[in-house]
Design a protein around this motif. Structure first.
Motif, PDB file in Angstrom:
ATOM      1  N   LEU A   1       0.159   5.339   0.541  1.00  0.00           N
ATOM      2  CA  LEU A   1      -1.010   5.913   1.141  1.00  0.00           C
ATOM      3  C   LEU A   1      -0.503   7.501   0.900  1.00  0.00           C
ATOM      4  CD1 LEU A   1      -1.854   3.431   2.582  1.00  0.00           C
ATOM      5  CD2 LEU A   1      -3.000   4.961   4.075  1.00  0.00           C
TER       6      LEU A   1
ATOM      7  N   TYR B   1       0.856  -1.153   0.042  1.00  0.00           N
ATOM      8  CA  TYR B   1       0.291  -0.054  -0.028  1.00  0.00           C
ATOM      9  C   TYR B   1       0.954   1.175   0.028  1.00  0.00           C
ATOM     10  CZ  TYR B   1      -3.336  -3.619   1.561  1.00  0.00           C
ATOM     11  OH  TYR B   1      -3.880  -4.793   1.957  1.00  0.00           O
TER      12      TYR B   1
ATOM     13  N   TYR C   1      -6.157   5.516  -2.324  1.00  0.00           N
ATOM     14  CA  TYR C   1      -4.703   5.021  -2.102  1.00  0.00           C
ATOM     15  C   TYR C   1      -4.517   4.254  -3.212  1.00  0.00           C
ATOM     16  CZ  TYR C   1      -6.504   1.881   1.181  1.00  0.00           C
ATOM     17  OH  TYR C   1      -7.438   0.619   1.748  1.00  0.00           O
TER      18      TYR C   1
ATOM     19  N   PRO D   1      -2.759  10.828   3.230  1.00  0.00           N
ATOM     20  CA  PRO D   1      -4.049  10.378   3.043  1.00  0.00           C
ATOM     21  C   PRO D   1      -5.216  11.622   3.210  1.00  0.00           C
ATOM     22  CG  PRO D   1      -3.192   8.788   4.461  1.00  0.00           C
ATOM     23  CD  PRO D   1      -2.278  10.024   4.652  1.00  0.00           C
TER      24      PRO D   1
END
Length: 168
Positions: A103, A101, A151, A106
């Motif tokens: 991000l 992931y 994301y 965010p």
């Protein structure tokens, strides 16, 4: 008056107000809870907000700003530094790490038309780093004004579990 002003939500001269930091706490805690539901304990996360989200998810985290990094040799100077944001994980290091992931910083919103990715990837590395990722929009809660986030998820990681509300 200074105290009252700092409780409002604002960003000025490279600094976030206490009100904005409180909003980040609420938003990022919500995002962390959702991410924890479908991530695996062995997943990795690249993020600039390396506090609340890694804390609540328990995921191994690449702190893209280097504040928790034991070795800064894989970091480069940012062209637009501000307190706590003077370094950035190099594109080569991010590409090599292949986090599940990414991000960045965010951004949560109630309106999907207001969604945007706030990623911290050196410009000349963006395409190389993100080619194996897809953009994921997630609905984080229910109710009259649900919150949404976006994301990047590595393509092989995104097929593991049903996710709430996906979009390319």
């Amino acid at each position: 008056r200074t105290s009252w002003d700092s409780r409002k939500i604002w960003y000025r001269h490279g600094l976030d107000s206490i009100g904005l930091l409180r909003q980040y706490k609420d938003d990022w805690s919500l995002l962390a809870q959702q991410l924890k539901e479908f991530s695996r304990p062995t997943d990795t996360l690249a993020i600039t907000a390396a506090g609340i989200i890694p804390y609540y998810t328990g995921l191994y985290t690449l702190d893209q700003l280097g504040l928790t990094a034991p070795d800064l040799s894989r970091y480069v100077a940012r062209p637009d530094p501000r307190p706590g944001h003077t370094l950035l994980l190099s594109g080569a290091a991010l590409l090599e790490s292949k986090p599940q992931y990414i991000l960045g910083h965010p951004h949560l919103t109630n309106d999907t038309r207001d969604l945007y990715l706030s990623l911290y990837i050196p410009g000349d590395w963006f395409d190389r780093v993100t080619r194996d990722y897809r953009r994921l929009v997630v609905q984080l809660d229910k109710g009259p004004q649900p919150r949404f986030a976006v994301y990047l998820v590595r393509k092989d990681a995104s097929q593991r579990a049903p996710l709430p509300r996906q979009q390319e």
